[in-house]
Design an enzyme around this catalytic site. Structure first.
Site, PDB file in Angstrom:
ATOM      1  N   HIS A   1       0.814   7.730   9.007  1.00  0.00           N
ATOM      2  CA  HIS A   1       0.179   7.827  10.308  1.00  0.00           C
ATOM      3  C   HIS A   1       0.773   9.265  10.774  1.00  0.00           C
ATOM      4  O   HIS A   1       1.942   9.202  10.401  1.00  0.00           O
ATOM      5  CB  HIS A   1       1.436   6.789  10.912  1.00  0.00           C
ATOM      6  CG  HIS A   1       0.801   5.658  10.325  1.00  0.00           C
ATOM      7  ND1 HIS A   1       1.892   4.559   9.860  1.00  0.00           N
ATOM      8  CD2 HIS A   1      -0.257   5.272  10.698  1.00  0.00           C
ATOM      9  CE1 HIS A   1       0.729   3.616   9.534  1.00  0.00           C
ATOM     10  NE2 HIS A   1      -0.110   4.081   9.903  1.00  0.00           N
TER      11      HIS A   1
ATOM     12  N   GLU B   1       5.284  -2.806  13.384  1.00  0.00           N
ATOM     13  CA  GLU B   1       5.504  -1.894  14.248  1.00  0.00           C
ATOM     14  C   GLU B   1       3.247  -2.125  14.159  1.00  0.00           C
ATOM     15  O   GLU B   1       3.062  -1.478  15.267  1.00  0.00           O
ATOM     16  CB  GLU B   1       6.090  -0.451  14.396  1.00  0.00           C
ATOM     17  CG  GLU B   1       5.360   0.463  14.560  1.00  0.00           C
ATOM     18  CD  GLU B   1       5.888   1.859  14.487  1.00  0.00           C
ATOM     19  OE1 GLU B   1       6.255   2.249  15.910  1.00  0.00           O
ATOM     20  OE2 GLU B   1       5.539   2.849  13.634  1.00  0.00           O
TER      21      GLU B   1
ATOM     22  N   LEU C   1       1.282  -1.805  -0.359  1.00  0.00           N
ATOM     23  CA  LEU C   1      -0.122  -0.136   0.067  1.00  0.00           C
ATOM     24  C   LEU C   1       0.689   1.053   0.103  1.00  0.00           C
ATOM     25  O   LEU C   1       1.824   1.422   0.590  1.00  0.00           O
ATOM     26  CB  LEU C   1      -1.058   0.001   1.233  1.00  0.00           C
ATOM     27  CG  LEU C   1      -2.009  -0.927   1.550  1.00  0.00           C
ATOM     28  CD1 LEU C   1      -2.388  -1.245   3.199  1.00  0.00           C
ATOM     29  CD2 LEU C   1      -2.745  -1.217   0.492  1.00  0.00           C
TER      30      LEU C   1
ATOM     31  N   CYS D   1       8.467   2.268  11.762  1.00  0.00           N
ATOM     32  CA  CYS D   1       7.989   1.158  11.189  1.00  0.00           C
ATOM     33  C   CYS D   1       8.600  -0.400  11.634  1.00  0.00           C
ATOM     34  O   CYS D   1       7.608  -1.178  11.335  1.00  0.00           O
ATOM     35  CB  CYS D   1       7.452   1.167   9.895  1.00  0.00           C
ATOM     36  SG  CYS D   1       5.989   2.468   9.360  1.00  0.00           S
TER      37      CYS D   1
END
Length: 232
Positions: free
Chosen positions: A168, A75, A28, A221
């Site tokens: 994020h 993560e 993604l 991550c």
């Protein structure tokens, strides 16, 4: 409060997951940038080397899963604090099979599972300062997810931070040390900065962000960090 801070930044273990070949094609991403898989692999190997050899952590490496192109970003699948692991419910439907429960159970952690189907939470939206949690409300994490995190870690205050124009919260900020938040210079970062600036006891330093960024990956991550030492 000092007692809560005493173990901050002290980790003994890290859970990571190898890079699948499918990442370059199917991961993604918010943009259409081409990913150099060889560079991603090199970055991952260097990252794991730092965890093992410079930080001295015991690294549990999970195998890549070609059916899960984003699985290297481990993560997002869990939030660990103390001896409790909250197995999250990622906001992207395609990522909800990236199970790490077995690995966290193997480490002897107390497992809390996010089963409420109205809740979403990506670990990349959770910033732990040692005294409190900040949870980014983003396209991947909602208010209900933040509420479940607060219930799982009752010893700590939980505040939410709106995340706009970024995947994020930790796409543009991270802890750089006790009381020290590193934050980027992007527009999304500057919007969040206004929230952080209200905190009198946190110092903020500007930073700039590699190949995994092309699939919205940040520096934190690729691991779940765990402190297995007791009474620190």
């Amino acid at each position: 409060m000092a007692g809560l801070m005493s173990g901050f930044g002290c980790f003994t273990h890290a859970v990571v997951r190898a890079v699948p070949q499918s990442l370059a094609r199917d991961a993604l991403r918010s943009g259409g940038l081409e990913v150099d898989l060889l560079k991603v692999q090199e970055e991952y190997e260097e990252y794991v080397s730092v965890l093992k050899h410079r930080l001295g952590l015991e690294v549990l490496e999970l195998p890549a899963d070609e059916a899960l192109p984003d699985c290297v970003f481990v993560e997002d699948a869990a939030v660990v604090c103390g001896d409790t692991a909250l197995v999250s419910r990622p906001g992207a439907q395609s990522r909800r099979r990236e199970a790490v429960k077995a690995a966290l159970t193997e480490l002897g952690l107390n497992i809390v599972e996010m089963t409420d189907e109205s809740a979403t939470l990506d670990g990349g939206d959770v910033l732990f300062t040692g005294r409190e949690f900040f949870v980014g409300l983003s396209k991947r994490t909602n208010q209900r997810g933040a509420e479940i995190l607060a219930d799982a870690f009752k010893d700590y205050a939980v505040s939410t931070v709106p995340v706009q124009d970024a995947l994020h919260l930790k796409s543009f900020c991270s802890m750089a040390g006790p009381g020290l938040i590193a934050i980027g210079s992007s527009e999304a970062a500057q919007k969040a900065l206004k929230v952080f600036e209200k905190l009198k006891d946190h110092m903020l330093i500007p930073v700039t962000n590699q190949e995994k960024a092309k699939v919205d990956g940040g520096l934190t991550c690729c691991s779940v960090l765990i402190n297995m030492k007791k009474n620190i």
